[in-house]
Design a protein around this motif. Structure first.
Motif, PDB file in Angstrom:
ATOM      1  N   ASN A  56       2.435   2.968 -10.053  1.00  0.00           N
ATOM      2  CA  ASN A  56       3.249   3.704  -9.089  1.00  0.00           C
ATOM      3  C   ASN A  56       3.376   5.186  -9.403  1.00  0.00           C
ATOM      4  O   ASN A  56       4.395   5.816  -9.123  1.00  0.00           O
ATOM      5  CB  ASN A  56       4.643   3.062  -8.993  1.00  0.00           C
ATOM      6  CG  ASN A  56       4.572   1.578  -8.666  1.00  0.00           C
ATOM      7  OD1 ASN A  56       3.855   1.165  -7.765  1.00  0.00           O
ATOM      8  ND2 ASN A  56       5.290   0.769  -9.437  1.00  0.00           N
ATOM      9  N   GLN A  57       2.331   5.760  -9.967  1.00  0.00           N
ATOM     10  CA  GLN A  57       2.284   7.187 -10.246  1.00  0.00           C
ATOM     11  C   GLN A  57       0.964   7.767  -9.741  1.00  0.00           C
ATOM     12  O   GLN A  57      -0.080   7.127  -9.830  1.00  0.00           O
ATOM     13  CB  GLN A  57       2.414   7.467 -11.752  1.00  0.00           C
ATOM     14  CG  GLN A  57       3.747   7.062 -12.359  1.00  0.00           C
ATOM     15  CD  GLN A  57       3.841   7.439 -13.824  1.00  0.00           C
ATOM     16  OE1 GLN A  57       3.169   8.360 -14.296  1.00  0.00           O
ATOM     17  NE2 GLN A  57       4.670   6.725 -14.571  1.00  0.00           N
ATOM     18  N   ASP A  58       1.036   8.996  -9.195  1.00  0.00           N
ATOM     19  CA  ASP A  58      -0.177   9.654  -8.724  1.00  0.00           C
ATOM     20  C   ASP A  58      -1.235   9.700  -9.823  1.00  0.00           C
ATOM     21  O   ASP A  58      -0.910   9.900 -10.994  1.00  0.00           O
ATOM     22  CB  ASP A  58       0.120  11.086  -8.294  1.00  0.00           C
ATOM     23  CG  ASP A  58       1.005  11.160  -7.065  1.00  0.00           C
ATOM     24  OD1 ASP A  58       1.378  10.107  -6.530  1.00  0.00           O
ATOM     25  OD2 ASP A  58       1.331  12.285  -6.651  1.00  0.00           O
ATOM     26  N   THR A 100      -5.690  10.912 -10.274  1.00  0.00           N
ATOM     27  CA  THR A 100      -6.854  11.512  -9.641  1.00  0.00           C
ATOM     28  C   THR A 100      -8.101  10.691  -9.921  1.00  0.00           C
ATOM     29  O   THR A 100      -8.342  10.281 -11.054  1.00  0.00           O
ATOM     30  CB  THR A 100      -7.064  12.953 -10.138  1.00  0.00           C
ATOM     31  OG1 THR A 100      -5.913  13.729  -9.798  1.00  0.00           O
ATOM     32  CG2 THR A 100      -8.287  13.585  -9.492  1.00  0.00           C
ATOM     33  N   LYS A 141     -10.584   6.100   0.709  1.00  0.00           N
ATOM     34  CA  LYS A 141     -10.569   7.523   1.045  1.00  0.00           C
ATOM     35  C   LYS A 141     -11.986   8.052   1.120  1.00  0.00           C
ATOM     36  O   LYS A 141     -12.813   7.801   0.248  1.00  0.00           O
ATOM     37  CB  LYS A 141      -9.795   8.320  -0.023  1.00  0.00           C
ATOM     38  CG  LYS A 141      -9.651   9.806   0.297  1.00  0.00           C
ATOM     39  CD  LYS A 141      -8.746  10.025   1.489  1.00  0.00           C
ATOM     40  CE  LYS A 141      -8.381  11.496   1.648  1.00  0.00           C
ATOM     41  NZ  LYS A 141      -9.547  12.343   1.972  1.00  0.00           N
ATOM     42  N   THR A 198     -10.348  12.984  -5.479  1.00  0.00           N
ATOM     43  CA  THR A 198      -9.248  12.727  -4.563  1.00  0.00           C
ATOM     44  C   THR A 198      -8.069  12.208  -5.357  1.00  0.00           C
ATOM     45  O   THR A 198      -8.230  11.714  -6.478  1.00  0.00           O
ATOM     46  CB  THR A 198      -9.641  11.711  -3.473  1.00  0.00           C
ATOM     47  OG1 THR A 198      -8.618  11.658  -2.481  1.00  0.00           O
ATOM     48  CG2 THR A 198      -9.840  10.319  -4.054  1.00  0.00           C
ATOM     49  N   THR A 199      -6.867  12.331  -4.785  1.00  0.00           N
ATOM     50  CA  THR A 199      -5.648  11.866  -5.443  1.00  0.00           C
ATOM     51  C   THR A 199      -5.157  10.594  -4.780  1.00  0.00           C
ATOM     52  O   THR A 199      -5.086  10.513  -3.550  1.00  0.00           O
ATOM     53  CB  THR A 199      -4.546  12.940  -5.387  1.00  0.00           C
ATOM     54  OG1 THR A 199      -4.998  14.115  -6.059  1.00  0.00           O
ATOM     55  CG2 THR A 199      -3.268  12.446  -6.052  1.00  0.00           C
ATOM     56  N   GLN A 221      -2.158   9.005  -3.958  1.00  0.00           N
ATOM     57  CA  GLN A 221      -0.743   9.325  -3.855  1.00  0.00           C
ATOM     58  C   GLN A 221       0.112   8.077  -4.074  1.00  0.00           C
ATOM     59  O   GLN A 221      -0.105   7.047  -3.451  1.00  0.00           O
ATOM     60  CB  GLN A 221      -0.432   9.914  -2.477  1.00  0.00           C
ATOM     61  CG  GLN A 221      -1.169  11.206  -2.156  1.00  0.00           C
ATOM     62  CD  GLN A 221      -0.609  12.399  -2.925  1.00  0.00           C
ATOM     63  OE1 GLN A 221       0.459  12.327  -3.531  1.00  0.00           O
ATOM     64  NE2 GLN A 221      -1.345  13.510  -2.893  1.00  0.00           N
ATOM     65  N   GLY A 222       1.084   8.189  -4.962  1.00  0.00           N
ATOM     66  CA  GLY A 222       1.965   7.063  -5.244  1.00  0.00           C
ATOM     67  C   GLY A 222       1.393   6.027  -6.172  1.00  0.00           C
ATOM     68  O   GLY A 222       2.073   5.070  -6.559  1.00  0.00           O
TER      69      GLY A 222
END
Length: 379
Positions: A160-162, A164, A226, A239-240, A242-243
């Motif tokens: 649950n953390q961004d 890359t 993505k 890409t990241t 998110q979340g």
């Protein structure tokens, strides 16, 4: 003269057919029997028939006519190899099936599946037939390949953390992607001046039951998807997420495609993967406290009398014959050669704890007993 008149008559007849086609507004089929084995079929539309039929018959669209807008198949691009099914030829193997064949490059192939709609640039979940040619195939030295830089295979990621995703890619000109809702699979694969496929990549993340899972996944289900549409920077796409991802085990895969989102086409059958995949865990890293109890072996150093017959080497497997050299936390050296009488019969039975052997006789003397301690460690 008669031959000339016949030729003129044939040409006139052909022209009449073309004119008739134009008047009726219906396409006609003109059979070209010239050159090579087999035959090809050209389809002329009402709009283009009179302008292009003569030039197409010679394999040319000269005179200002554009072959890319013509509705006829130019004989110059007919693939004669499509006319053979491959069976019984050089390189054939047992178990091969016959290939479909065509003498006109399969231009009307989708008519063989009338129950399916034409793909027409759309993503049709129920299935479709796509009439677009495959396009330009690169050389074997220009076959693309990719490798994940981050996360690395078997990495553990905080849940649950961004984070890359980085994908290194080579031998493909990235940054080329079309409208996926209007031009999906709608054009042939293309290459740049260096012969590299022009396209883009994607990353998809799928959840697993475990790292040892062997059942195939459902492609309609994924945790993250993505498109990596930008041009690579220093050979790396990124890409990241998110979340981040919930706790669990995941598979990360790349999907490299040409501009119109079709899978990459390369020139040879035997080649390495054009994509990459890694497996990661999303977990809270717990430092577990444990108590390590080092069960040191009890042993005795004695100067007791007696001829103790036993020299036990208690090494965990317990060959206890006396003098216990207990390889726990001490070396018991008791050969029992004392200064007093005594008959020591030490037939030690070392049962993994250093042995009970070697009491070294019954006499007077000094005994010193040693034990190990207890330790605490982190894991």
């Amino acid at each position: 003269m008669r031959l000339l008149i016949s030729t003129v008559s044939i040409l006139a007849t052909s022209s009449a057919l073309v004119v008739a086609s134009a008047v009726l507004g219906q396409p006609i089929l003109v059979r070209d029997e010239g050159g090579g084995k087999g035959s090809s079929t050209q389809t002329a539309s009402a709009a283009a028939a009179s302008a292009t039929s003569a030039s197409n018959a010679t394999g040319s669209n000269g005179g200002g006519n554009d072959a890319q807008t013509s509705l006829t198949l130019d004989p110059a691009v007919i693939a004669r190899g499509f006319e053979t099914n491959g069976l019984g030829q050089n390189g054939s193997e047992a178990g091969e099936v016959a290939s479909l064949t065509s003498s006109n490059n399969f231009i009307n192939f989708c008519l063989t599946v009338p129950n399916l709609p034409i793909t027409n640039g759309q993503q049709i979940a129920g299935g479709s037939c796509n009439p677009a040619p495959m396009g330009v195939i690169p050389s074997s030295s220009n076959m693309p390949s990719a490798k994940f830089v981050n996360p690395a295979n078997l990495d553990t990621i905080p849940p649950n953390q961004d984070f890359t995703v980085q994908l290194a890619i080579q031998n493909m000109q990235t940054g080329f992607f079309v409208n996926a809702d209007a031009n999906y699979f709608a054009a042939p694969q293309q290459t740049n001046a260096q012969g590299q496929i022009q396209g883009h990549s994607h990353v998809v993340i799928e959840q697993l039951d475990s790292l040892s899972q062997t059942t195939p996944l459902d492609p309609t289900k994924f945790a993250f998807f993505k498109g990596l549409n930008d041009a690579a920077q220093n050979g790396v796409l990124s890409t990241t997420v998110q979340g981040g991802l919930p706790e669990g085990v995941y598979k990360l895969s790349s999907i490299n495609t040409a501009s119109n989102h079709q899978p990459l086409l390369v020139p040879i059958a035997q080649h390495g993967s054009l994509d990459d995949a890694v497996y990661v865990s999303c977990d809270i890293v717990v430092f577990r406290l444990f108590v390590g109890i080092y069960a040191g072996i009890k042993f005795t150093v004695s100067n007791n009398a007696g001829n103790g017959n036993g020299t036990g080497n208690a090494n965990g497997n317990g060959n206890g014959n006396g003098t216990a050299n207990a390889n726990g936390n001490g070396n018991g050296n008791g050969n029992g050669n004392g200064n007093e009488s005594g008959n020591g019969n030490g037939n030690g039975n070392g049962n993994g704890n250093g042995g009970n052997g070697g009491n070294g006789g019954n006499g007077k003397g000094q005994r010193r007993t040693f034990r190990s301690g207890m330790g605490i460690g982190f894991h």
